[in-house]
Design an enzyme around this catalytic site. Structure first.
Site, PDB file in Angstrom:
ATOM      1  CG  HIS A  36       7.228   4.870   7.208  1.00 33.15           C
ATOM      2  ND1 HIS A  36       5.899   5.045   7.520  1.00 33.15           N
ATOM      3  CD2 HIS A  36       7.467   3.533   7.327  1.00 33.15           C
ATOM      4  CE1 HIS A  36       5.365   3.876   7.833  1.00 33.15           C
ATOM      5  NE2 HIS A  36       6.293   2.939   7.709  1.00 33.15           N
ATOM      6  CG  ASP A  38       6.190   6.818   0.393  1.00 29.00           C
ATOM      7  OD1 ASP A  38       6.145   6.951   1.645  1.00 29.00           O
ATOM      8  OD2 ASP A  38       5.488   5.995  -0.228  1.00 29.00           O
ATOM      9  CB  SER A  69     -10.008 -12.345  -5.737  1.00 30.79           C
ATOM     10  OG  SER A  69      -8.805 -12.765  -5.127  1.00 30.79           O
ATOM     11  CB  ALA A 125       4.586 -10.600   2.578  1.00 29.12           C
ATOM     12  N   GLY A 126       4.425  -7.112   3.068  1.00 28.35           N
ATOM     13  CA  GLY A 126       5.226  -5.920   2.863  1.00 28.35           C
ATOM     14  C   GLY A 126       5.848  -5.836   1.482  1.00 28.35           C
ATOM     15  CB  SER A 128       3.723  -3.260  -2.722  1.00 29.49           C
ATOM     16  OG  SER A 128       2.844  -2.189  -2.956  1.00 29.49           O
ATOM     17  CG  ASP A 174       4.163   0.578  -2.006  1.00 31.73           C
ATOM     18  OD1 ASP A 174       5.383   0.713  -1.790  1.00 31.73           O
ATOM     19  OD2 ASP A 174       3.336   0.345  -1.111  1.00 31.73           O
ATOM     20  CE1 TYR A 226       2.740   3.078   5.600  1.00 30.89           C
ATOM     21  CE2 TYR A 226       1.335   5.028   5.537  1.00 30.89           C
ATOM     22  CZ  TYR A 226       2.339   4.255   4.989  1.00 30.89           C
ATOM     23  OH  TYR A 226       2.957   4.666   3.833  1.00 30.89           O
TER      24      TYR A 226
END
Length: 385
Positions: A36, A38, A69, A125-126, A128, A174, A226
């Site tokens: 946090h 960036d 997808s 899952a964090g 990116s 990211d 967020y």
């Protein structure tokens, strides 16, 4: 990516009835430290990982973009490039179509396209997965339109797509990690100047393993948590009379405490101290190597848990258990509210730490975590065709 390049090409042909013009891939990322910071014009230290999203693509003669997808929802979405606008696409397709919109919006025309997407970056899952998808599409569109854009320019387009098309107020980290990463290195990024430097991160050569502990608690950047943290940071900077929290130092915190309300002060304190931890981590990697990073990882998690309040019981359990089982340091990684933790361990202890975390989750009645290793990998590019 889950499929090999040959398999992905065949899957594209089976879906669209013709061969792709090429295959492009972009990695997910682990943020080693700098959470946090960036969007506060600060410093981050992520690295691209050896898990990626791949896109097989071929241009069309019309203005239609069709995106299939093979993971997640496993669906086909079609859109007219002439009708794309902010908020016009919902769900997973907003990420790839948002990138195409961003190209068009900057005046760089892209052809109609058929896209087939596959990935082994876990969603939510964090790590990116969103930026991996955006960057794979960005390097593909850059090639097929002969735009000649640089990595930093493509990163900015990916961020613009995520901010305006998806509606997630994320920073530049990211996409920068996914595009600029190199094998065996972390990306030290100044988010104000956008200057990036590769810093050696030789885990294997140091006898170390970095474990990712996916708690299976999915997070969502477009959700209120967020956005509210970002708003608190902007409010703190405004009240302190600075352009961004980057402009405050640890020495300024005493004066800050007398101006801000208690919650805003804690949000600001996290960002200011986290910036300092990033700079300290870069110095350590340059001089001592990754084995000395443990205390900084631990301090970072405490700050995110207590000051920024973006952890959750599953993340805290993963971090605490990993440390008790012998990890040199551990912290949650990513935007928070779920996702993954990372644990830096001696390679000989990796199995013991993995087992301890799995046992602790079972005892707590949590879903079984996915625990796996990652290595610093190269950034996005063309892999075939």
């Amino acid at each position: 990516m889950t499929l090999s390049a040959t398999e992905l090409s065949a899957a594209f042909t089976a879906r669209f009835g013709r061969e792709p013009a090429g295959i492009w891939a972009a990695p997910g990322r682990v943020n080693l430290i700098g959470e946090h910071t960036d969007y506060n014009d600060g410093f981050v230290l992520p690295f691209a990982i050896n898990r990626s999203t791949a896109v097989a693509a071929a241009p069309r003669r019309d203005r239609t973009a069709r995106v299939y997808s093979a993971f997640g929802e496993g669906s086909l979405v079609s859109a007219d490039l002439n009708e794309l606008s902010t908020g016009s696409v919902q769900g997973w397709a907003a990420y790839p179509l948002g990138v195409l919109w961003a190209f068009e919006d900057r005046g760089t025309g892209v052809p109609g396209l058929d896209l087939y997407v596959d990935s082994d970056v876990p969603v939510g899952a964090g790590l990116s997965s969103s930026a991996a998808l955006e960057c794979a599409v960005a390097v593909m569109a850059n090639d097929l339109s002969d735009a000649g854009l640089t990595g930093p320019e493509l990163a900015a387009l990916g961020q613009r797509a995520e901010n305006l098309m998806v509606g997630a107020p994320t920073g530049i980290m990211d996409q920068s990690a996914s595009l600029l990463g190199e094998e065996g290195h972390a990306v030290f990024l100044d988010c104000r100047s956008r200057e990036a430097e590769l810093v050696p991160l030789d885990l294997a050569g140091s006898g170390l393993t970095l474990l990712v502990i996916d708690t299976r608690v999915s997070h969502e950047h477009a959700s209120g948590g967020y956005a509210s943290r970002r708003a608190s940071c902007e409010q703190g900077a405004k009240e302190m009379g600075v352009a961004a929290l980057r402009d405050l130092t640890v020495k300024d915190l005493a004066a800050t405490a007398g101006v801000l309300d208690e919650e805003t002060f804690r949000r600001v304190r996290h960002v200011v101290t986290e910036n300092a931890r990033v700079l300290a981590a870069v110095d350590i990697l340059r001089t001592d190597g990754p084995g000395k990073l443990g205390p900084l990882l631990n301090e970072s998690h405490a700050s995110m848990r207590d000051d920024f309040e973006i952890s959750c019981p599953e993340l805290d359990l993963a971090v605490e258990t990993a440390r008790r089982a012998g990890a040199l340091g551990a912290r949650m990684t990513g935007g928070g509210f779920g996702g993954s933790a990372i644990a830096l361990v001696d390679s000989s202890a990796a199995d013991a730490v993995t087992a301890a975390v799995s046992d602790a989750f079972a005892a707590a009645g949590y879903a079984t975590p996915a625990v796996f290793t990652v290595l610093p990998a190269s950034g996005a590019g063309r892999v075939e065709g």
